[in-house]
Design a protein around this motif. Structure first.
Motif, PDB file in Angstrom:
ATOM      1  N   SER A 167     -58.454  69.755  26.336  1.00 27.69           N
ATOM      2  CA  SER A 167     -57.224  70.534  26.484  1.00 27.69           C
ATOM      3  C   SER A 167     -56.656  70.821  25.099  1.00 27.69           C
ATOM      4  CB  SER A 167     -56.199  69.772  27.321  1.00 27.69           C
ATOM      5  OG  SER A 167     -55.636  68.719  26.557  1.00 27.69           O
ATOM      6  N   ALA A 168     -55.684  71.706  25.065  1.00 31.35           N
ATOM      7  CA  ALA A 168     -55.043  72.030  23.785  1.00 31.35           C
ATOM      8  C   ALA A 168     -54.363  70.810  23.179  1.00 31.35           C
ATOM      9  CB  ALA A 168     -54.021  73.145  23.985  1.00 31.35           C
ATOM     10  N   ALA A 169     -54.026  69.812  24.022  1.00 40.60           N
ATOM     11  CA  ALA A 169     -53.338  68.623  23.522  1.00 40.60           C
ATOM     12  C   ALA A 169     -54.221  67.798  22.589  1.00 40.60           C
ATOM     13  CB  ALA A 169     -52.875  67.761  24.690  1.00 40.60           C
ATOM     14  N   VAL A 170     -55.553  67.889  22.744  1.00 38.30           N
ATOM     15  CA  VAL A 170     -56.448  67.091  21.884  1.00 38.30           C
ATOM     16  C   VAL A 170     -57.444  67.951  21.109  1.00 38.30           C
ATOM     17  CG1 VAL A 170     -56.290  64.942  23.179  1.00 38.30           C
ATOM     18  CG2 VAL A 170     -57.978  66.648  23.868  1.00 38.30           C
ATOM     19  N   GLY A 171     -57.496  69.251  21.419  1.00 38.03           N
ATOM     20  CA  GLY A 171     -58.393  70.156  20.710  1.00 38.03           C
ATOM     21  C   GLY A 171     -57.614  71.172  19.909  1.00 38.03           C
ATOM     22  N   GLY A 172     -56.991  72.093  20.620  1.00 40.92           N
ATOM     23  CA  GLY A 172     -56.204  73.120  19.956  1.00 40.92           C
ATOM     24  C   GLY A 172     -56.276  74.418  20.714  1.00 40.92           C
ATOM     25  N   THR A 173     -55.795  75.507  20.075  1.00 37.35           N
ATOM     26  CA  THR A 173     -55.765  76.824  20.695  1.00 37.35           C
ATOM     27  C   THR A 173     -56.116  77.890  19.659  1.00 37.35           C
ATOM     28  OG1 THR A 173     -53.964  76.081  22.128  1.00 37.35           O
ATOM     29  CG2 THR A 173     -54.335  78.430  22.008  1.00 37.35           C
ATOM     30  N   PRO A 174     -57.016  78.824  19.947  1.00 35.48           N
ATOM     31  CA  PRO A 174     -57.961  78.839  21.064  1.00 35.48           C
ATOM     32  C   PRO A 174     -58.915  77.635  20.966  1.00 35.48           C
ATOM     33  CG  PRO A 174     -57.920  80.968  19.930  1.00 35.48           C
ATOM     34  CD  PRO A 174     -57.209  79.995  19.055  1.00 35.48           C
ATOM     35  N   THR A 175     -59.311  77.107  22.120  1.00 33.56           N
ATOM     36  CA  THR A 175     -60.020  75.834  22.131  1.00 33.56           C
ATOM     37  C   THR A 175     -61.322  75.868  21.339  1.00 33.56           C
ATOM     38  OG1 THR A 175     -59.046  75.291  24.264  1.00 33.56           O
ATOM     39  CG2 THR A 175     -60.996  74.064  23.617  1.00 33.56           C
ATOM     40  N   ALA A 176     -62.170  76.846  21.601  1.00 29.59           N
ATOM     41  CA  ALA A 176     -63.495  76.871  20.964  1.00 29.59           C
ATOM     42  C   ALA A 176     -63.362  76.918  19.434  1.00 29.59           C
ATOM     43  CB  ALA A 176     -64.310  78.047  21.479  1.00 29.59           C
ATOM     44  N   ALA A 177     -62.469  77.774  18.938  1.00 33.02           N
ATOM     45  CA  ALA A 177     -62.281  77.890  17.486  1.00 33.02           C
ATOM     46  C   ALA A 177     -61.684  76.608  16.913  1.00 33.02           C
ATOM     47  CB  ALA A 177     -61.371  79.081  17.177  1.00 33.02           C
ATOM     48  N   ALA A 178     -60.755  75.986  17.659  1.00 36.65           N
ATOM     49  CA  ALA A 178     -60.125  74.750  17.188  1.00 36.65           C
ATOM     50  C   ALA A 178     -61.141  73.610  17.105  1.00 36.65           C
ATOM     51  CB  ALA A 178     -58.969  74.369  18.101  1.00 36.65           C
ATOM     52  N   VAL A 179     -62.004  73.496  18.121  1.00 34.15           N
ATOM     53  CA  VAL A 179     -63.013  72.434  18.116  1.00 34.15           C
ATOM     54  C   VAL A 179     -63.992  72.635  16.961  1.00 34.15           C
ATOM     55  CG1 VAL A 179     -64.954  71.461  19.411  1.00 34.15           C
ATOM     56  CG2 VAL A 179     -62.771  71.873  20.562  1.00 34.15           C
ATOM     57  N   ARG A 180     -64.336  73.878  16.681  1.00 34.83           N
ATOM     58  CA  ARG A 180     -65.206  74.144  15.513  1.00 34.83           C
ATOM     59  C   ARG A 180     -64.517  73.699  14.223  1.00 34.83           C
ATOM     60  NH1 ARG A 180     -66.576  78.893  18.261  1.00 34.83           N
ATOM     61  NH2 ARG A 180     -65.034  80.116  17.106  1.00 34.83           N
ATOM     62  N   LEU A 181     -63.211  73.980  14.119  1.00 39.46           N
ATOM     63  CA  LEU A 181     -62.477  73.602  12.910  1.00 39.46           C
ATOM     64  C   LEU A 181     -62.361  72.083  12.782  1.00 39.46           C
ATOM     65  CD1 LEU A 181     -61.082  74.853  10.479  1.00 39.46           C
ATOM     66  CD2 LEU A 181     -58.934  74.806  11.754  1.00 39.46           C
ATOM     67  N   ILE A 182     -62.202  71.387  13.903  1.00 39.51           N
ATOM     68  CA  ILE A 182     -62.196  69.919  13.879  1.00 39.51           C
ATOM     69  C   ILE A 182     -63.502  69.414  13.271  1.00 39.51           C
ATOM     70  CG2 ILE A 182     -62.330  67.849  15.342  1.00 39.51           C
ATOM     71  CD1 ILE A 182     -60.365  69.314  17.272  1.00 39.51           C
ATOM     72  N   GLY A 183     -64.633  69.980  13.717  1.00 40.23           N
ATOM     73  CA  GLY A 183     -65.928  69.580  13.183  1.00 40.23           C
ATOM     74  C   GLY A 183     -66.043  69.837  11.688  1.00 40.23           C
ATOM     75  N   GLU A 184     -65.370  70.882  11.224  1.00 40.75           N
ATOM     76  CA  GLU A 184     -65.437  71.247   9.807  1.00 40.75           C
ATOM     77  C   GLU A 184     -64.513  70.400   8.938  1.00 40.75           C
ATOM     78  OE1 GLU A 184     -64.356  75.146   7.076  1.00 40.75           O
ATOM     79  OE2 GLU A 184     -64.789  75.439   9.213  1.00 40.75           O
ATOM     80  N   LEU A 185     -63.305  70.088   9.432  1.00 36.82           N
ATOM     81  CA  LEU A 185     -62.282  69.460   8.591  1.00 36.82           C
ATOM     82  C   LEU A 185     -62.137  67.953   8.762  1.00 36.82           C
ATOM     83  CD1 LEU A 185     -59.294  71.993   8.819  1.00 36.82           C
ATOM     84  CD2 LEU A 185     -61.128  71.871   7.111  1.00 36.82           C
ATOM     85  N   GLU A 186     -62.555  67.414   9.922  1.00 35.37           N
ATOM     86  CA  GLU A 186     -62.195  66.026  10.225  1.00 35.37           C
ATOM     87  C   GLU A 186     -63.081  64.997   9.525  1.00 35.37           C
ATOM     88  OE1 GLU A 186     -59.961  65.198  14.203  1.00 35.37           O
ATOM     89  OE2 GLU A 186     -62.001  64.455  14.430  1.00 35.37           O
ATOM     90  N   HIS A 187     -64.343  65.312   9.318  1.00 37.30           N
ATOM     91  CA  HIS A 187     -65.275  64.437   8.590  1.00 37.30           C
ATOM     92  C   HIS A 187     -65.437  63.055   9.229  1.00 37.30           C
ATOM     93  CE1 HIS A 187     -65.433  67.552   5.614  1.00 37.30           C
ATOM     94  NE2 HIS A 187     -64.162  67.405   5.287  1.00 37.30           N
ATOM     95  N   MET A 188     -65.423  63.006  10.558  1.00 38.62           N
ATOM     96  CA  MET A 188     -65.761  61.763  11.244  1.00 38.62           C
ATOM     97  C   MET A 188     -66.217  62.094  12.661  1.00 38.62           C
ATOM     98  SD  MET A 188     -62.248  59.840  12.437  1.00 38.62           S
ATOM     99  CE  MET A 188     -61.096  60.602  13.608  1.00 38.62           C
ATOM    100  N   ASP A 189     -66.950  61.172  13.265  1.00 37.35           N
ATOM    101  CA  ASP A 189     -67.328  61.283  14.665  1.00 37.35           C
ATOM    102  C   ASP A 189     -66.243  60.571  15.473  1.00 37.35           C
ATOM    103  OD1 ASP A 189     -68.439  61.112  17.209  1.00 37.35           O
ATOM    104  OD2 ASP A 189     -70.437  60.548  16.506  1.00 37.35           O
ATOM    105  N   ARG A 190     -65.513  61.308  16.286  1.00 31.88           N
ATOM    106  CA  ARG A 190     -64.455  60.694  17.094  1.00 31.88           C
ATOM    107  C   ARG A 190     -65.001  59.690  18.110  1.00 31.88           C
ATOM    108  NH1 ARG A 190     -60.015  65.291  18.922  1.00 31.88           N
ATOM    109  NH2 ARG A 190     -59.326  65.881  16.816  1.00 31.88           N
ATOM    110  N   GLY A 191     -66.298  59.786  18.410  1.00 36.88           N
ATOM    111  CA  GLY A 191     -66.827  58.950  19.478  1.00 36.88           C
ATOM    112  C   GLY A 191     -66.125  59.292  20.775  1.00 36.88           C
ATOM    113  N   ARG A 192     -65.667  58.257  21.485  1.00 39.60           N
ATOM    114  CA  ARG A 192     -65.012  58.490  22.782  1.00 39.60           C
ATOM    115  C   ARG A 192     -63.493  58.627  22.650  1.00 39.60           C
ATOM    116  NH1 ARG A 192     -66.616  53.634  25.892  1.00 39.60           N
ATOM    117  NH2 ARG A 192     -67.011  52.740  23.846  1.00 39.60           N
ATOM    118  N   TYR A 193     -62.968  58.531  21.430  1.00 42.56           N
ATOM    119  CA  TYR A 193     -61.546  58.786  21.214  1.00 42.56           C
ATOM    120  C   TYR A 193     -61.229  60.230  21.625  1.00 42.56           C
ATOM    121  CZ  TYR A 193     -57.284  60.201  18.878  1.00 42.56           C
ATOM    122  OH  TYR A 193     -56.047  60.739  18.622  1.00 42.56           O
TER     123      TYR A 193
END
Length: 430
Positions: free
Chosen positions: A334-360
């Motif tokens: 959901s937007a609460a843990v990913g962002g908006t638009p979701t697909a673009a936000a999830v891609r940006l998480i992969g680019e900027l976060e520099h960690m594997d969230r695992g099951r978090y």
């Protein structure tokens, strides 16, 4: 005993017996001391819910098809189960607990487990369920109480894969991307590693969290332990509900000041905008499965001991036979843990976060043989290391929108780490 079936088509045979109890007492106190830390499960709020232990059946799956594979496996278990259920309420009879990684490409698998023993309570009714691979004739009583858990010792905290300064840089970059029009919102997380000189007992964490955070669902699945205030979805005899949280402010500890802060949160255009994104993403995902839906026009302020959140409870009437897990899969992320638009936000998480969230930030919860169940978002949580239970990795994340300030987001993420840090600490009141 655990088992991973090889064929998708073959039903999985288990024997399930549920018997009523006079009163289960404190559910968390039933969790035994002599079971491996990653075989304890919990979903408890204000004394009601489910706890369990042991493994009658286990499925591990990963990748983009993890939800569909889990759903298909559960269908086979349901078809093959011989169930004798004297209670007949959601959560009795055949039950599985599950926890899913946030990302399609996480190195950590999803885990679905049917515990050997489950103890439950709902609206004054208590029960015990036993699940085995062979018919069993033993009485369905409760085990003797276990000794209370010990606190972790000699705790030490260290930055995880994302330090506070790394996090501030990621937030600043995200704000720049938002200003450039790439996305509207992205949720970024960071981690903190705690190490104890003795194995960390999930029972200690669960009791402390339940004591301090009664407005949350206190969960454990496969070593992931936490207290989430966010109900991704619950399906209960045709009624679908979801609690959406987005927009946060730290508490001061002064009631009068906190009341003023709650008012400012309820009027904050930045937080209201973030919250609206999250509510819209949930309502849009539930709509295909609903014949009617109630989405309140404005949020309320949920007060937790450490922070306050803007919250909205969405309710809908089920229009199909989609299980609680299928609904959770349609909602994640959901937007609460990913962002908006979701697909673009999830891609940006992969680019900027520099960690594997695992099951978090992934779905965590339970489901019964009728598809009823409850799935939260694994927030305010930590993952006990599978190979070295003296170590736990804690996670916290914040929603980044236009106008977010990097230092303020670092402070908010620090506030969100407090529940797990405090739960680990020895109880000075004992």
């Amino acid at each position: 005993m655990s088992m991973q079936p090889a064929s998708r088509a073959t039903p999985v045979s288990v024997v399930v017996r549920t018997a009523a109890l006079d009163d289960a007492g404190s559910l968390l106190e039933h969790l035994p001391a002599d079971v491996p830390h990653d075989e304890l499960v919990s979903w408890v709020r204000r004394g009601d819910g489910l706890v369990g232990w042991g493994e009658a059946l286990v499925l591990e799956t990963s990748g983009p098809s993890r939800f569909a594979e889990a759903e298909a496996w559960w269908d086979r278990v349901r078809v093959g189960a011989a169930v004798r259920n004297e209670v007949g309420v959601p959560g009795s009879g055949l039950v599985c607990f599950g926890s899913f990684p946030f990302s399609d490409d996480s190195n950590e698998p999803a885990r679905l487990v049917v515990p050997s023993t489950v103890v439950g309570r709902r609206e004054g009714r208590s029960w015990v369920t036993r699940t085995t691979l062979e018919p069993q004739l033993s009485p369905l009583g409760l085990p003797e109480p276990s000794p209370p858990p010990d606190a972790p010792t000699d705790l030490a905290f260290a930055d995880g894969d994302v330090s506070p300064s790394d996090y501030a840089h990621a937030v600043a970059e995200a704000v720049a991307r938002i200003a450039a029009g790439e996305i509207d919102k992205v949720v970024l997380a960071r981690d903190l590693v705690a190490t104890s000189s003795t194995p960390i007992d999930p029972r200690w964490l669960l009791r402390r969290l339940a004591e301090s955070y009664e407005n949350t669902w206190v969960f454990a699945v496969a070593g992931l332990v936490g207290a989430t205030p966010e109900l991704l979805v619950r399906r209960d005899k045709g009624l679908i509900t979801s609690r959406v949280l987005a927009g946060t402010i730290r508490r001061t500890g002064d009631d009068e000041a906190d009341l003023a802060l709650a008012g400012s949160l309820a009027r904050s255009s930045k937080d209201l905008e973030e919250h609206e994104y999250a509510v819209r993403s949930v309502a849009d995902a539930l709509a295909p499965h609903s014949s009617s839906m109630n989405v309140p026009e404005s949020p309320f302020v949920l007060h937790l001991p450490n922070v306050m959140h803007l919250a909205t409870d969405v309710a809908a009437v089920s229009a199909d036979d989609a299980s609680s897990l299928a609904l959770a899969a349609s909602l994640h992320p959901s937007a609460a843990v990913g962002g908006t638009p979701t697909a673009a936000a999830v891609r940006l998480i992969g680019e900027l976060e520099h960690m594997d969230r695992g099951r978090y930030a992934g779905p965590v919860g339970w489901m019964d043989g009728n598809g009823d169940g409850a799935w939260g978002i694994a927030l305010r949580s930590g993952a006990i290391d599978r190979d070295d239970p003296r170590q736990i990795r804690l996670y916290a994340g914040c929603g980044i929108v236009a106008g977010s300030d990097p230092e303020s987001e670092v402070a908010e993420s620090t506030a969100k780490l407090i529940p797990m840090r405090d739960a680990l600490a020895p109880d000075h009141h004992a």
